[in-house]
Design a protein around this motif. Sequence first.
Motif, PDB file in Angstrom:
ATOM      1  N   PRO A 174     -24.784  43.604  29.530  1.00  0.00           N
ATOM      2  CA  PRO A 174     -26.032  44.366  29.391  1.00  0.00           C
ATOM      3  C   PRO A 174     -26.756  44.015  28.098  1.00  0.00           C
ATOM      4  O   PRO A 174     -26.205  43.355  27.217  1.00  0.00           O
ATOM      5  CB  PRO A 174     -25.545  45.818  29.381  1.00  0.00           C
ATOM      6  CG  PRO A 174     -24.148  45.726  28.828  1.00  0.00           C
ATOM      7  CD  PRO A 174     -23.588  44.426  29.335  1.00  0.00           C
ATOM      8  N   GLY A 175     -28.002  44.463  27.998  1.00  0.00           N
ATOM      9  CA  GLY A 175     -28.774  44.197  26.789  1.00  0.00           C
ATOM     10  C   GLY A 175     -29.606  42.938  26.905  1.00  0.00           C
ATOM     11  O   GLY A 175     -29.559  42.214  27.902  1.00  0.00           O
ATOM     12  N   ALA A 176     -30.375  42.662  25.850  1.00  0.00           N
ATOM     13  CA  ALA A 176     -31.291  41.519  25.839  1.00  0.00           C
ATOM     14  C   ALA A 176     -30.571  40.257  25.370  1.00  0.00           C
ATOM     15  O   ALA A 176     -29.729  40.297  24.470  1.00  0.00           O
ATOM     16  CB  ALA A 176     -32.478  41.816  24.936  1.00  0.00           C
ATOM     17  N   LEU A 179     -29.484  47.041  35.202  1.00  0.00           N
ATOM     18  CA  LEU A 179     -28.582  47.837  36.031  1.00  0.00           C
ATOM     19  C   LEU A 179     -27.198  47.214  36.098  1.00  0.00           C
ATOM     20  O   LEU A 179     -27.059  45.986  36.097  1.00  0.00           O
ATOM     21  CB  LEU A 179     -29.123  47.955  37.465  1.00  0.00           C
ATOM     22  CG  LEU A 179     -30.402  48.757  37.699  1.00  0.00           C
ATOM     23  CD1 LEU A 179     -30.743  48.744  39.187  1.00  0.00           C
ATOM     24  CD2 LEU A 179     -30.247  50.183  37.215  1.00  0.00           C
ATOM     25  N   GLU A 180     -26.199  48.074  36.157  1.00  0.00           N
ATOM     26  CA  GLU A 180     -24.867  47.598  36.503  1.00  0.00           C
ATOM     27  C   GLU A 180     -24.941  47.050  37.934  1.00  0.00           C
ATOM     28  O   GLU A 180     -25.650  47.605  38.779  1.00  0.00           O
ATOM     29  CB  GLU A 180     -23.860  48.741  36.440  1.00  0.00           C
ATOM     30  CG  GLU A 180     -23.614  49.297  35.049  1.00  0.00           C
ATOM     31  CD  GLU A 180     -22.562  48.503  34.299  1.00  0.00           C
ATOM     32  OE1 GLU A 180     -21.886  47.663  34.932  1.00  0.00           O
ATOM     33  OE2 GLU A 180     -22.429  48.726  33.084  1.00  0.00           O
ATOM     34  N   PRO A 181     -24.231  45.971  38.241  1.00  0.00           N
ATOM     35  CA  PRO A 181     -24.283  45.413  39.600  1.00  0.00           C
ATOM     36  C   PRO A 181     -23.964  46.433  40.692  1.00  0.00           C
ATOM     37  O   PRO A 181     -24.586  46.431  41.756  1.00  0.00           O
ATOM     38  CB  PRO A 181     -23.232  44.299  39.554  1.00  0.00           C
ATOM     39  CG  PRO A 181     -23.196  43.889  38.121  1.00  0.00           C
ATOM     40  CD  PRO A 181     -23.415  45.145  37.340  1.00  0.00           C
ATOM     41  N   LEU A 182     -23.014  47.327  40.423  1.00  0.00           N
ATOM     42  CA  LEU A 182     -22.647  48.322  41.423  1.00  0.00           C
ATOM     43  C   LEU A 182     -23.793  49.304  41.671  1.00  0.00           C
ATOM     44  O   LEU A 182     -24.038  49.718  42.809  1.00  0.00           O
ATOM     45  CB  LEU A 182     -21.391  49.072  40.983  1.00  0.00           C
ATOM     46  CG  LEU A 182     -20.568  49.739  42.098  1.00  0.00           C
ATOM     47  CD1 LEU A 182     -20.175  48.726  43.168  1.00  0.00           C
ATOM     48  CD2 LEU A 182     -19.333  50.406  41.520  1.00  0.00           C
ATOM     49  N   GLN A 183     -24.517  49.664  40.605  1.00  0.00           N
ATOM     50  CA  GLN A 183     -25.665  50.556  40.773  1.00  0.00           C
ATOM     51  C   GLN A 183     -26.775  49.862  41.549  1.00  0.00           C
ATOM     52  O   GLN A 183     -27.449  50.477  42.384  1.00  0.00           O
ATOM     53  CB  GLN A 183     -26.191  51.008  39.411  1.00  0.00           C
ATOM     54  CG  GLN A 183     -27.340  52.011  39.495  1.00  0.00           C
ATOM     55  CD  GLN A 183     -26.966  53.281  40.234  1.00  0.00           C
ATOM     56  OE1 GLN A 183     -25.998  53.945  39.875  1.00  0.00           O
ATOM     57  NE2 GLN A 183     -27.716  53.622  41.270  1.00  0.00           N
ATOM     58  N   ALA A 184     -26.958  48.565  41.282  1.00  0.00           N
ATOM     59  CA  ALA A 184     -27.946  47.795  42.045  1.00  0.00           C
ATOM     60  C   ALA A 184     -27.575  47.782  43.522  1.00  0.00           C
ATOM     61  O   ALA A 184     -28.438  47.915  44.398  1.00  0.00           O
ATOM     62  CB  ALA A 184     -28.025  46.370  41.503  1.00  0.00           C
TER      63      ALA A 184
END
Length: 234
Positions: A19-21, A71-76
């Motif tokens: 995550p993050g930039a 987004l976390e992949p699971l949330q996506a």
Amino acid sequence: MINKRKLELYENLFRHLGPGAHTITVSAIGETMNCSERHARTLLKQMSERGWLCWKPARGRGLKGSLTCLLEPLQACYNEVDIATEQGKYDVAHKLIGFNDRNVASALKQYLTHATIESENTVHAPFHRKLSWLHPHYAMERTERHLIHEVFQTLVTSSEKKFTGELAHSWNHCQYYRSWTFYLRTGVVFHDQTPLSAFDVVDVVESLQALATSPYWSRLYDHIDSSVQTPPIK
């Protein structure tokens, strides 16, 4: 509609960057997702439109742009499953939930737990087969009949020769028991919050009469000459 492969590519990218930039070239993104730079740009655009990430390309070939995984992949995945189920595309939802070789049964259980937390007023009931039309005259399987009993309400119900009001709070009849008047409870709504009216009751009765073509069902409505809506009592 997004496909399972794009979720898998996004998860690979997320695992690589976190995550993050981050500053990264399109070429490096293509290598991470095992595709060409041109296809990587297309994927970045599509994933950005889905709200998975934010991509700010640099001006000039070979320069590093800014990529942020939102987004976390699971949330996506859950977001896409929500869209698929809302559209009635349950086969697509089934495929999405098992992205990157996840165990579908375990992933579905996890998704339902997540969905229950997100919406406490929603009931999710996965079943091993496609349910048939939940219509009182067409459903013959035990499961469908049970669901109809749970979902539909009647004007009155009977138990041990005692009648109790459901949609109707009271009722009366003429001297010869040939004309009956039912008074509906106030505040009753359908699943979409549309208020119930006497017109709806009349419409349902007439629809059931029209559909009752078999002797088994028609005998339930042969005694009804007509149904009419009366003005509400003020």
